[in-house]
Design a protein around this motif. Structure first.
Motif, PDB file in Angstrom:
ATOM      1  N   VAL A 197       0.827  -1.211   0.000  1.00  0.00           N
ATOM      2  CA  VAL A 197       0.000   0.000   0.000  1.00  0.00           C
ATOM      3  C   VAL A 197       0.863   1.262   0.000  1.00  0.00           C
ATOM      4  O   VAL A 197       0.469   2.288  -0.567  1.00  0.00           O
ATOM      5  N   VAL A 198       2.030   1.200   0.625  1.00  0.00           N
ATOM      6  CA  VAL A 198       2.917   2.369   0.684  1.00  0.00           C
ATOM      7  C   VAL A 198       3.235   2.862  -0.730  1.00  0.00           C
ATOM      8  O   VAL A 198       3.121   4.050  -1.041  1.00  0.00           O
ATOM      9  N   GLY A 199       3.633   1.936  -1.599  1.00  0.00           N
ATOM     10  CA  GLY A 199       3.933   2.305  -2.978  1.00  0.00           C
ATOM     11  C   GLY A 199       2.703   2.768  -3.728  1.00  0.00           C
ATOM     12  O   GLY A 199       2.764   3.712  -4.526  1.00  0.00           O
ATOM     13  N   MET A 200       1.547   2.093  -3.491  1.00  0.00           N
ATOM     14  CA  MET A 200       0.329   2.457  -4.206  1.00  0.00           C
ATOM     15  C   MET A 200      -0.097   3.889  -3.893  1.00  0.00           C
ATOM     16  O   MET A 200      -0.448   4.661  -4.804  1.00  0.00           O
ATOM     17  N   ILE A 201      -0.046   4.271  -2.621  1.00  0.00           N
ATOM     18  CA  ILE A 201      -0.450   5.630  -2.232  1.00  0.00           C
ATOM     19  C   ILE A 201       0.463   6.670  -2.880  1.00  0.00           C
ATOM     20  O   ILE A 201      -0.004   7.702  -3.382  1.00  0.00           O
ATOM     21  N   ASP A 202       1.756   6.399  -2.912  1.00  0.00           N
ATOM     22  CA  ASP A 202       2.685   7.345  -3.547  1.00  0.00           C
ATOM     23  C   ASP A 202       2.446   7.451  -5.047  1.00  0.00           C
ATOM     24  O   ASP A 202       2.519   8.537  -5.625  1.00  0.00           O
ATOM     25  N   ARG A 203       2.136   6.331  -5.692  1.00  0.00           N
ATOM     26  CA  ARG A 203       1.858   6.370  -7.131  1.00  0.00           C
ATOM     27  C   ARG A 203       0.586   7.158  -7.422  1.00  0.00           C
ATOM     28  O   ARG A 203       0.512   7.904  -8.403  1.00  0.00           O
ATOM     29  N   LYS A 204      -0.418   7.010  -6.548  1.00  0.00           N
ATOM     30  CA  LYS A 204      -1.697   7.684  -6.765  1.00  0.00           C
ATOM     31  C   LYS A 204      -1.607   9.180  -6.468  1.00  0.00           C
ATOM     32  O   LYS A 204      -2.150  10.010  -7.201  1.00  0.00           O
ATOM     33  N   ILE A 205      -0.935   9.552  -5.377  1.00  0.00           N
ATOM     34  CA  ILE A 205      -0.941  10.947  -4.922  1.00  0.00           C
ATOM     35  C   ILE A 205       0.221  11.743  -5.517  1.00  0.00           C
ATOM     36  O   ILE A 205       0.026  12.839  -6.059  1.00  0.00           O
ATOM     37  N   LEU A 206       1.431  11.208  -5.421  1.00  0.00           N
ATOM     38  CA  LEU A 206       2.599  11.928  -5.925  1.00  0.00           C
ATOM     39  C   LEU A 206       2.756  11.771  -7.426  1.00  0.00           C
ATOM     40  O   LEU A 206       3.244  12.678  -8.114  1.00  0.00           O
ATOM     41  N   GLY A 207       2.354  10.615  -7.958  1.00  0.00           N
ATOM     42  CA  GLY A 207       2.572  10.300  -9.374  1.00  0.00           C
ATOM     43  C   GLY A 207       3.839   9.485  -9.530  1.00  0.00           C
ATOM     44  O   GLY A 207       4.875   9.802  -8.939  1.00  0.00           O
ATOM     45  N   ILE A 208       3.770   8.427 -10.312  1.00  0.00           N
ATOM     46  CA  ILE A 208       4.894   7.502 -10.431  1.00  0.00           C
ATOM     47  C   ILE A 208       6.138   8.182 -11.011  1.00  0.00           C
ATOM     48  O   ILE A 208       7.271   7.797 -10.729  1.00  0.00           O
ATOM     49  N   GLN A 209       5.937   9.242 -11.794  1.00  0.00           N
ATOM     50  CA  GLN A 209       7.069   9.941 -12.398  1.00  0.00           C
ATOM     51  C   GLN A 209       7.841  10.786 -11.375  1.00  0.00           C
ATOM     52  O   GLN A 209       8.941  11.262 -11.664  1.00  0.00           O
ATOM     53  N   HIS A 210       7.280  10.955 -10.171  1.00  0.00           N
ATOM     54  CA  HIS A 210       7.928  11.771  -9.144  1.00  0.00           C
ATOM     55  C   HIS A 210       8.537  10.917  -8.024  1.00  0.00           C
ATOM     56  O   HIS A 210       8.896  11.448  -6.967  1.00  0.00           O
ATOM     57  N   LEU A 211       8.657   9.612  -8.246  1.00  0.00           N
ATOM     58  CA  LEU A 211       9.200   8.718  -7.229  1.00  0.00           C
ATOM     59  C   LEU A 211      10.676   8.419  -7.497  1.00  0.00           C
ATOM     60  O   LEU A 211      11.192   8.661  -8.584  1.00  0.00           O
ATOM     61  N   TYR A 212      11.338   7.885  -6.491  1.00  0.00           N
ATOM     62  CA  TYR A 212      12.766   7.547  -6.565  1.00  0.00           C
ATOM     63  C   TYR A 212      12.962   6.413  -7.575  1.00  0.00           C
ATOM     64  O   TYR A 212      12.236   5.420  -7.564  1.00  0.00           O
ATOM     65  N   ARG A 213      13.971   6.560  -8.442  1.00  0.00           N
ATOM     66  CA  ARG A 213      14.133   5.626  -9.558  1.00  0.00           C
ATOM     67  C   ARG A 213      15.174   4.544  -9.325  1.00  0.00           C
ATOM     68  O   ARG A 213      15.450   3.756 -10.224  1.00  0.00           O
ATOM     69  N   LYS A 214      15.782   4.510  -8.159  1.00  0.00           N
ATOM     70  CA  LYS A 214      16.762   3.443  -7.882  1.00  0.00           C
ATOM     71  C   LYS A 214      16.490   2.846  -6.497  1.00  0.00           C
ATOM     72  O   LYS A 214      17.305   2.966  -5.585  1.00  0.00           O
ATOM     73  N   PRO A 215      15.335   2.213  -6.330  1.00  0.00           N
ATOM     74  CA  PRO A 215      14.947   1.707  -5.008  1.00  0.00           C
ATOM     75  C   PRO A 215      15.798   0.532  -4.551  1.00  0.00           C
ATOM     76  O   PRO A 215      16.445  -0.150  -5.363  1.00  0.00           O
ATOM     77  N   VAL A 216      15.774   0.275  -3.244  1.00  0.00           N
ATOM     78  CA  VAL A 216      16.625  -0.777  -2.673  1.00  0.00           C
ATOM     79  C   VAL A 216      16.240  -2.163  -3.149  1.00  0.00           C
ATOM     80  O   VAL A 216      17.087  -3.059  -3.192  1.00  0.00           O
TER      81      VAL A 216
END
Length: 387
Positions: A197-216
């Protein structure tokens, strides 16, 4: 001193973590040295707020100043981690507003700081503290706020439905349209890299293009043949391996606020109890309780996970921060071993500048600007950093 030690660890894991994966962030579940840095920093922010706001003459003015400080830190974080400096292998600068990263380390600290500051300014009683029970009574609404935040986090993490989702990445082999990946979910309560859910909320609210591109999770066995280090994708890598993911996201920052509120309690103990033995005892009791609770939750399935900032992760890291804080207090304030702290004290006075220059790669980028004939022929490439 603990604030300064946290800064040292932050710079160490940022600069050395890529060389020594053992101290780098855990690829998903579990704990490494790097995973303690953010909670330690948030914890000591909470402690300092307990001392800063022990006497508030005007709540409105204090609130206004806290909001301004948080906004400054938030804007600075977006500028530094949003993509203005393009990194070690790119000498250009500037920020693409459509693609910039919105969250980050400084943004998380700003949000947690503001919530803890507002709680300290507005949510405390007028009781005179003479015992541990009186301490809890004076700050009961702060503990209520921490409990509400925890319940909201756990309810959303395990209760929301995560549907199948898609993302795109440029095709490295051609200049044609980007490749589209579909990640099949359709689940509730999943805490893996793909369907949480953590990732889903960020994709919905922030937009997937605004997320970190080299995750652990790119360093997990499913996504790297060099795991726990970064490496080429295995032939059977799942679709989610190259997806963006925000490690300092919106929902995970809720538990970061709770870490700050826990640190605030340790600061209250300094304010209201002057005897060394009382302070040590009142720090060790909650630290021990958090450790037992966090480990028990991990055993029963709520895994310790930094990327999601799970409740068990909050408990274990807050416990470690409490034990470390008590240990430093014992060495420095009670036994007077101050010689080893001089460098750390200097770093603490210049913490933000040092973090910006070192941990945000400003120094390497500036150095890389001087090269011989071609940008690749610079000092960093000579010593093997810019390759």
């Amino acid at each position: 001193m603990m604030h300064n030690l946290s800064l040292d660890l932050m710079i160490l894991v940022d600069d050395v973590g890529g060389i020594l994966p053992a101290i780098n962030h855990s690829p998903w579940n579990g704990l490494t040295l790097a995973d303690y840095v953010m909670p330690f920093f948030l914890f000591i922010v909470g402690v300092s707020l307990g001392l800063t706001y022990k006497r508030v003459s005007c709540r409105v003015n204090a609130t206004r100043k806290a909001i301004l400080r948080a906004l400054k830190l938030l804007i600075l974080g977006i500028f530094l981690q949003g993509g203005f400096f393009h990194g070690l292998n790119n000498l250009t600068y500037g920020m693409d507003i459509q693609q910039m990263r919105l969250m980050g380390i400084l943004q998380r600290i700003a949000i947690a700081y503001l919530v803890a500051a507002l709680c300290e300014i507005w949510l405390k009683g007028n009781d005179h503290v003479t015992s541990q029970l009186a301490l809890l009574r004076k700050y009961q609404f702060q503990w209520l706020a921490a409990s509400v935040l925890t319940v909201i986090y756990i309810s959303l993490l395990y209760g929301l439905y995560v549907p199948t989702w898609q993302y795109q990445i440029p095709d490295a082999t051609s200049s044609s349209a980007p490749k589209t990946f579909s990640v099949k979910c359709g689940v509730r309560g999943d805490t893996g890299p793909a369907c949480n859910v953590v990732g889903m909320i960020d994709r919905k609210i922030l937009g997937i293009q605004h997320l970190y591109r080299k995750p652990v999770f790119e360093r997990t066995k499913q996504c790297s043949i060099n795991s726990p280090d970064y490496g080429p994708l295995p032939s059977d890598a799942p679709a989610w391996c190259q997806a963006p993911f925000e490690p300092e996201g919106l929902l995970s920052s809720v538990m970061a606020m709770v870490t700050c509120l826990v640190g605030l309690h340790y600061g209250h103990i300094i304010v209201h109890f002057k005897d060394h033995a009382d302070r040590i005892r009142l720090w060790l009791i909650p630290s021990s309780a958090f450790l037992v609770l966090g480990l028990a939750l991990d055993i029963f399935g709520m895994h310790i996970n930094k990327a999601l900032y799970t409740f068990s992760y909050m408990c274990v890291t807050a416990s470690a921060a409490g034990f470390l804080f008590a240990g430093i207090y014992l060495l420095v304030d009670i036994h007077g071993y101050r010689g080893m702290t001089l460098v750390l004290e200097w770093m603490g006075k210049h913490a933000l500048v040092i973090y910006i220059l070192a941990a945000c790669n400003i120094i390497p980028i500036v150095i890389q600007g001087f090269y011989w004939k071609q940008p690749q022929n610079n000092i960093l490439s000579l010593i093997g950093i810019g390759r």
